[in-house]
Structures are given as C-alpha cells and as structure tokens.
Design an enzyme around this catalytic site. Structure first.
Site, mmCIF file in Angstrom:
data_model
loop_
_atom_site.group_PDB
_atom_site.id
_atom_site.type_symbol
_atom_site.label_atom_id
_atom_site.label_comp_id
_atom_site.label_asym_id
_atom_site.label_seq_id
_atom_site.Cartn_x
_atom_site.Cartn_y
_atom_site.Cartn_z
ATOM 1 N N LEU A 8 0.838 -1.205 0.000
ATOM 2 C CA LEU A 8 0.000 0.000 0.000
ATOM 3 C C LEU A 8 0.870 1.251 0.000
ATOM 4 O O LEU A 8 1.686 1.438 0.892
ATOM 5 C CB LEU A 8 -0.918 0.005 1.218
ATOM 6 C CG LEU A 8 -1.750 -1.261 1.461
ATOM 7 C CD1 LEU A 8 -2.802 -1.005 2.530
ATOM 8 C CD2 LEU A 8 -2.400 -1.775 0.187
ATOM 9 N N ALA A 9 0.661 2.060 -1.010
ATOM 10 C CA ALA A 9 1.518 3.246 -1.139
ATOM 11 C C ALA A 9 0.749 4.426 -1.725
ATOM 12 O O ALA A 9 1.314 5.265 -2.410
ATOM 13 C CB ALA A 9 2.729 2.916 -2.000
ATOM 14 N N GLY A 11 -1.125 6.646 0.075
ATOM 15 C CA GLY A 11 -1.347 7.749 1.016
ATOM 16 C C GLY A 11 -0.479 8.954 0.713
ATOM 17 O O GLY A 11 0.525 8.865 0.008
ATOM 18 N N ARG A 15 2.396 14.362 7.067
ATOM 19 C CA ARG A 15 3.330 14.779 8.107
ATOM 20 C C ARG A 15 4.778 14.894 7.629
ATOM 21 O O ARG A 15 5.654 15.285 8.375
ATOM 22 C CB ARG A 15 3.219 13.819 9.302
ATOM 23 C CG ARG A 15 1.972 14.044 10.126
ATOM 24 C CD ARG A 15 1.705 12.903 11.079
ATOM 25 N NE ARG A 15 1.222 11.700 10.379
ATOM 26 C CZ ARG A 15 1.024 10.529 10.968
ATOM 27 N NH1 ARG A 15 1.294 10.376 12.250
ATOM 28 N NH2 ARG A 15 0.562 9.496 10.286
ATOM 29 N N ASP A 102 5.424 2.252 3.641
ATOM 30 C CA ASP A 102 6.216 3.182 4.452
ATOM 31 C C ASP A 102 6.943 2.465 5.585
ATOM 32 O O ASP A 102 7.272 3.053 6.598
ATOM 33 C CB ASP A 102 5.318 4.313 5.001
ATOM 34 C CG ASP A 102 4.232 3.831 5.951
ATOM 35 O OD1 ASP A 102 4.038 2.605 6.082
ATOM 36 O OD2 ASP A 102 3.572 4.690 6.575
ATOM 37 N N GLY A 139 -1.936 0.758 15.779
ATOM 38 C CA GLY A 139 -3.136 0.070 16.232
ATOM 39 C C GLY A 139 -2.791 -0.881 17.374
ATOM 40 O O GLY A 139 -1.721 -1.490 17.394
ATOM 41 N N ASN A 226 6.441 8.234 9.127
ATOM 42 C CA ASN A 226 5.386 9.239 9.029
ATOM 43 C C ASN A 226 5.962 10.647 8.995
ATOM 44 O O ASN A 226 5.330 11.565 8.489
ATOM 45 C CB ASN A 226 4.398 9.105 10.195
ATOM 46 C CG ASN A 226 3.617 7.794 10.132
ATOM 47 O OD1 ASN A 226 3.316 7.298 9.043
ATOM 48 N ND2 ASN A 226 3.311 7.223 11.266
ATOM 49 N N ARG A 331 36.445 11.650 -13.044
ATOM 50 C CA ARG A 331 35.108 11.849 -13.601
ATOM 51 C C ARG A 331 34.796 10.742 -14.592
ATOM 52 O O ARG A 331 35.612 9.863 -14.858
ATOM 53 C CB ARG A 331 34.997 13.239 -14.217
ATOM 54 C CG ARG A 331 35.057 14.333 -13.145
ATOM 55 C CD ARG A 331 35.348 15.678 -13.728
ATOM 56 N NE ARG A 331 34.420 16.009 -14.792
ATOM 57 C CZ ARG A 331 34.683 16.884 -15.761
ATOM 58 N NH1 ARG A 331 35.853 17.522 -15.787
ATOM 59 N NH2 ARG A 331 33.796 17.131 -16.695
ATOM 60 N N TYR A 364 45.488 18.242 -14.991
ATOM 61 C CA TYR A 364 44.170 17.924 -15.554
ATOM 62 C C TYR A 364 44.345 17.118 -16.837
ATOM 63 O O TYR A 364 45.012 17.577 -17.780
ATOM 64 C CB TYR A 364 43.359 19.195 -15.869
ATOM 65 C CG TYR A 364 42.128 18.852 -16.688
ATOM 66 C CD1 TYR A 364 41.144 18.016 -16.147
ATOM 67 C CD2 TYR A 364 41.965 19.299 -17.996
ATOM 68 C CE1 TYR A 364 40.036 17.648 -16.890
ATOM 69 C CE2 TYR A 364 40.851 18.934 -18.738
ATOM 70 C CZ TYR A 364 39.888 18.102 -18.187
ATOM 71 O OH TYR A 364 38.801 17.729 -18.917
HETATM 72 C C1 UD1 Z 1 -1.594 1.512 9.963
HETATM 73 C C2 UD1 Z 1 -2.535 0.509 10.661
HETATM 74 C C3 UD1 Z 1 -2.129 0.409 12.120
HETATM 75 C C4 UD1 Z 1 -0.700 -0.052 12.206
HETATM 76 C C5 UD1 Z 1 0.240 0.892 11.424
HETATM 77 C C6 UD1 Z 1 1.597 0.277 11.335
HETATM 78 C C7 UD1 Z 1 -4.694 0.647 9.510
HETATM 79 C C8 UD1 Z 1 -6.069 1.168 9.566
HETATM 80 N N1 UD1 Z 1 -3.895 0.956 10.544
HETATM 81 O O1 UD1 Z 1 -1.777 2.787 10.548
HETATM 82 O O2 UD1 Z 1 -2.982 -0.530 12.814
HETATM 83 O O3 UD1 Z 1 -0.309 -0.126 13.572
HETATM 84 O O4 UD1 Z 1 -0.241 1.062 10.084
HETATM 85 O O5 UD1 Z 1 2.482 1.118 10.614
HETATM 86 O O6 UD1 Z 1 -4.336 -0.055 8.569
HETATM 87 N N2 UD1 Z 1 -2.704 3.751 2.328
HETATM 88 C C9 UD1 Z 1 -3.229 3.579 1.074
HETATM 89 N N3 UD1 Z 1 -4.510 3.968 0.852
HETATM 90 C C10 UD1 Z 1 -5.309 4.475 1.819
HETATM 91 C C11 UD1 Z 1 -4.757 4.636 3.113
HETATM 92 C C12 UD1 Z 1 -3.459 4.261 3.337
HETATM 93 O O7 UD1 Z 1 -2.559 3.109 0.164
HETATM 94 O O8 UD1 Z 1 -6.463 4.773 1.525
HETATM 95 C C13 UD1 Z 1 -1.307 3.357 2.560
HETATM 96 C C14 UD1 Z 1 -0.411 4.483 2.994
HETATM 97 O O9 UD1 Z 1 0.193 5.096 1.869
HETATM 98 C C15 UD1 Z 1 0.629 3.797 3.873
HETATM 99 C C16 UD1 Z 1 -0.120 2.586 4.417
HETATM 100 O O10 UD1 Z 1 -1.269 2.416 3.604
HETATM 101 O O11 UD1 Z 1 1.736 3.346 3.116
HETATM 102 C C17 UD1 Z 1 -0.530 2.760 5.867
HETATM 103 O O12 UD1 Z 1 -1.340 3.909 5.985
HETATM 104 P P1 UD1 Z 1 -1.123 4.934 7.175
HETATM 105 O O13 UD1 Z 1 -2.111 6.029 7.008
HETATM 106 O O14 UD1 Z 1 0.303 5.280 7.301
HETATM 107 O O15 UD1 Z 1 -1.600 4.021 8.398
HETATM 108 P P2 UD1 Z 1 -1.201 4.184 9.904
HETATM 109 O O16 UD1 Z 1 -2.013 5.264 10.508
HETATM 110 O O17 UD1 Z 1 0.262 4.237 10.026
HETATM 111 CA CA CA Z 2 2.115 4.630 8.652
#
Ligand code: UD1
Ligand code: CA
Length: 449
Positions: A8-9, A11, A15, A102, A139, A226, A331, A364
């Site tokens: 998942l990437a 977001g 921050r 992340d 979490g 983050n 170089r 040189y």
């Molecule tokens: C999440 C977990 C949390 C865990 C933590 C560990 C959930 C709801 N919570 O929280 O329990 O302890 O990671 O690091 O999963 N992303 C998407 N699409 C979205 C939302 C997020 O791709 O719609 C991606 C973000 O880019 C990121 C990852 O998912 O890479 C995690 O999202 P993030 O918002 O960082 O979750 P946390 O609040 O860290």
């Molecule tokens: Ca995170």
C-alpha cells in the site's frame, strides 16, 4: 502455492511536509518504497502489486517495471486500498501478503515467516505484532482472557484502557485469498470515514475462525515512516544493517556510524574503509583496498589492492594496485590501469592512463589516451576544449611530460617523447624527441638507453 504481495503506497504522507510523495523520499539512494518492494518480491517470489494514489505517476515512474500498479483514486483507507488489487489477483493466488509502503526496514525473513505460518494453519489470516513501550500511533492488539486475538483498535478509536496496550499491529498480514476478497467488502466504515484493513481481525473473530499472530523479533523492523525524523531513524537502521553485512563478509570499517554504503554496492574482503566514506550506486570494490577517509565513490569499479584517499570518483574504473589522492577527482570515463599513481589534486575525465603511469601533482587530463609508464609532470594540462569542441590527446609509451606542460589538443606525443618544463605543445611530438618552449619546438632526438 501461489503467493502475491500487495504494497500500500497511495497515502499522501501529510506529516512529511513535502511536495514529494512520501514513499519516494530516499533512503540510501533508493525511494523508501523500494525496500518494501524488494523484501516482498523476494518473499513472494514474484513482482508485487503496488497500490498508488498520491503522486501516482511519479511513483510509477520511479519503480518502473519492478512492480505492477493499481490506482486507488480516492484514499478511503487501507482496507479499500487492498480491495483495489482484487481485479488483478482474484483466482490467481492462494495467499496474499499485504505490507505498507512506508515500512522500509521490514526483512524478507519476517515476511517469509508470515507466509509459512499462514500456509500451515487453516485460519484466514496471520498478522505481525510487536511489543514496545512507545506506541507511535500504531493500532493496539486486543486479546481475550485466553490470549486469543479479538481485534485491532486504531488509536483514534481506542479507549484510555486500550491506549495502554503495548502489543501493537506492526502492519504486515498474510491472508487466504478467497476469504480476503469477500471479507474486504464486509468492512464497516470507520468513524473517521475510512475502511480499515485492521477491521478484518474483528470480522474473522465474529466468523469464529482463528487468527495467528507472529511477533516480530527485532523492533527496528517495524519502523514506519510518518515524519522526517522517522526517515532519519530508518536510514540509520538500514545503513547499520548494510554495514554489518559487509563487516560479516570481511570488510573492516574504522567507524561504521560514519560509513555510508548504498544497497547494490559490492566490496571484496580485507578492504578497509575509513570514516566519512560514501559508496554510491553501482560501485564495485575489489579485495584488500583502502578507501577514505573523506571519499566519495559513485558508479565506479575498483580492482584489488587500490588506495583512494580523500577523493571523489564518479563513473570511473581502476584496475589493480592503483593509488588515488589525496584530493583526486575522477570523472566519467576515467580508466586507470594497473599500478597507476595519481597523487595530489589531479583531475581525470574520459581518459585512459596506461599501467605504471604516474601523475603526481595537480594535473588535468581530459579526453586523453595515455600509454604505459608515462610520467606526467606537475601541473600538466590537456587543453582539450577549444571553445567549440572537445579534442583528444594521445601520449605514447614511456613519454616524459615536463612540469607545467600545456598539451593543446588535438595533439599527440610519440613513444618516448619529452616536453620541457612550461612547454605549450601545439603540434604532434615525434617519438623519442624533446620539444621545448612556447609554442614547443623539437630541439633534439633522445638517445635510447
Ligand atoms: C496503519 C494501521 C495500524 C498499524 C500501522 C503500522 C490501519 C487502519 N492501521 O496505521 O494498525 O499499527 O499502520 O504502521 O491499517 N494507504 C493507502 N490507501 C489508503 C490509506 C493508506 O494506500 O487509503 C497506505 C499508505 O500510503 C501507507 C499505508 O497504507 O503506506 C498505511 O497507511 P497509514 O495512514 O500510514 O496508516 P497508519 O495510521 O500508520
Ligand atoms: Ca504509517
């Protein structure tokens, strides 16, 4: 058993306070999502699927064909993000490994353990947990009196009692694919308006099926980025890990905390690295070399037993037993053959220096081909640029270039040729001939010893 990995990437990474998407911030020369990708690829044995959203095009471009991509148009939560991969993966995999983009310090070993545990029980999911004092907004893992996992509660929804729980959701899961695709659709909308992947735990418990948890051995693995402070922490963890691998393999580091080696660099055993040395990109170092202090080497190949002191090398090649520095600059396209000595304040660009050639002091050399055993006097300059073109210089075997010679290219010095101190060479020097003056003129033939 077919395994697919989903990262998942999508977001934003608010921050980070940055115009660069979070997962493209760099750690040791690679975007941070690269680390998750590499670990997941090795664990699953195939290209992972990356869910992209914020900065989608930039992320796609940075990762190229190392991943498959699925766009999550609106970021409606981690559960919603995983669901986007359904169309691509449904019916094609038995297990789905999910990680977050992340968390760059997660290791292949941990991911493999997750897969093994999931493959060896008949419940629908395995999750990774960690016990730490600092919850970092993670979490919380809720267990019942028997120690069975009941739910994950996000910090935003946690009660004061739950906030105190020290077992956290590390953010890596392995699911039975058939169960996952159905369950994702049953995730309720959270009070924050998102579909939390973590709610799958509660759903599984409600279904009466069991969940396995794996505890991460090394807390450093679950660092999530983050903020830029986390970025610096993760960089230190990964740098340290790489340095330790090299030390295990027989490389000496005088001060590992001040030694920077990017992934993909190779180093032969018995090489010694002094502090403040940076090895970047596609760099290969032979055995028994001594590098630094204060040295930068990028995309360079170095043979055995070379020494490089306080120098900057980029796109260069050194054969064996070459000495560079202090204060050398190589170089792109520089090739120093065996036994070349390049001393203080030299610069070489796009040139070949034959074996045994010496250039001791502030010269040189650009666009030149120099044969073996040539002596380049202090302050020699190849005047390779005439204002329009770069021109070549050729120097034959055993030639002796006097101090402060200007070689006005295109020009050549024949085998055994010599130039007097301060000569400005505008015409080719015949073999075994001494030229002197401005402009340089031949004054005599040199007798062969
Ligand atoms: C999440 C977990 C949390 C865990 C933590 C560990 C959930 C709801 N919570 O929280 O329990 O302890 O990671 O690091 O999963 N992303 C998407 N699409 C979205 C939302 C997020 O791709 O719609 C991606 C973000 O880019 C990121 C990852 O998912 O890479 C995690 O999202 P993030 O918002 O960082 O979750 P946390 O609040 O860290
Ligand atoms: Ca995170």
């Amino acid at each position: 058993m077919e395994i697919s990995a989903v990262i998942l990437a999508a977001g934003q990474g608010t921050r980070m306070h940055s115009s660069t998407p979070k997962v493209l911030h760099q750690i040791l020369g690679k975007p941070l999502v690269w680390y998750s990708l590499e670990a997941a690829r090795q664990a699953a044995g195939r290209r992972p699927v990356v869910i992209i959203g914020h900065g989608a095009e930039q992320v796609r471009e940075a990762l190229g064909d190392t991943a498959e991509f699925v766009l999550q148009e609106e970021q409606l939560g981690t559960g919603h993000a995983v669901l986007q991969a359904e169309a691509l993966l449904k019916g094609k995999s038995d297990l789905i490994l999910v990680t977050y983009g992340d968390m760059p310090a997660m290791t292949v070993t941990t991911l493999q353990r997750m897969i093994q545990v999931q493959a060896s029980h008949n419940g629908p999911m395995t999750m990774l947990t960690v016990i730490v004092d600092d919850p970092r907004g993670f979490g919380r893992v809720i267990r019942d009196g028997q120690g069975e996992i009941r739910a994950i509660v996000e910090e935003a929804q946690a009660t004061p009692e739950q906030m105190k729980i020290k077992e956290l959701n590390a953010g890596v899961y392995c699911f039975m694919a058939d169960w996952l695709w159905k369950a994702l659709r049953r995730i309720p909308l959270s009070p924050k308006g998102e579909y939390y992947l973590t709610d799958l735990v509660g759903l599984a418990v409600a279904d009466g099926v069991s969940i396995r948890a794996v505890q991460v051995a090394d807390q450093a693995e679950m660092i999530g980025i983050n903020t830029r402070i986390h970025l610096a922490e993760a960089t230190a963890i990964i740098r340290n890990r790489i340095n330790q691998e090299w030390m295990q393999a027989g490389v000496t580091m005088i001060e590992p905390a001040m030694t920077y080696i990017e992934p993909g660099v190779e180093i032969g055993q018995d090489t010694i690295i002094w502090p403040n040395t940076y090895l970047y990109g596609k760099t290969q170092i032979g055995e028994g070399c001594e590098l630094g202090p204060n040295t930068i080497i990028r995309d360079t190949t170095i043979g055995d037993r070379c020494t490089v002191l306080a120098s900057v090398l980029e796109g260069a090649r050194l054969d064996e037993d070459v000495e560079v520095g202090p204060f050398g600059r190589l170089r792109k396209g520089s090739h120093l053959a065996q036994g070349v000595h390049m001393g203080n304040f030299g610069e070489v660009k796009n040139s070949y220096l034959g074996s045994g050639t010496k250039m001791g002091h502030f010269s040189y050399i650009g666009d030149a081909t120099i044969e073996e055993d040539v002596n380049i006097g202090a302050g020699t300059v190849t005047c390779n640029f005439d204002g329009e073109h770069k021109n070549p210089t050729k120097i034959g075997k055993g030639a002796f270039i006097g101090s402060d010679t200007m070689l006005v290219a295109p020009v050549s010095v024949g085998e055994g040729g010599r130039t007097g101190a301060g000569a400005v060479v505008t015409h080719d020097v015949p073999p075994d001939t001494l030229v002197v003056g401005v402009p340089a003129r031949a004054i005599r033939k040199i007798e062969k010893k």
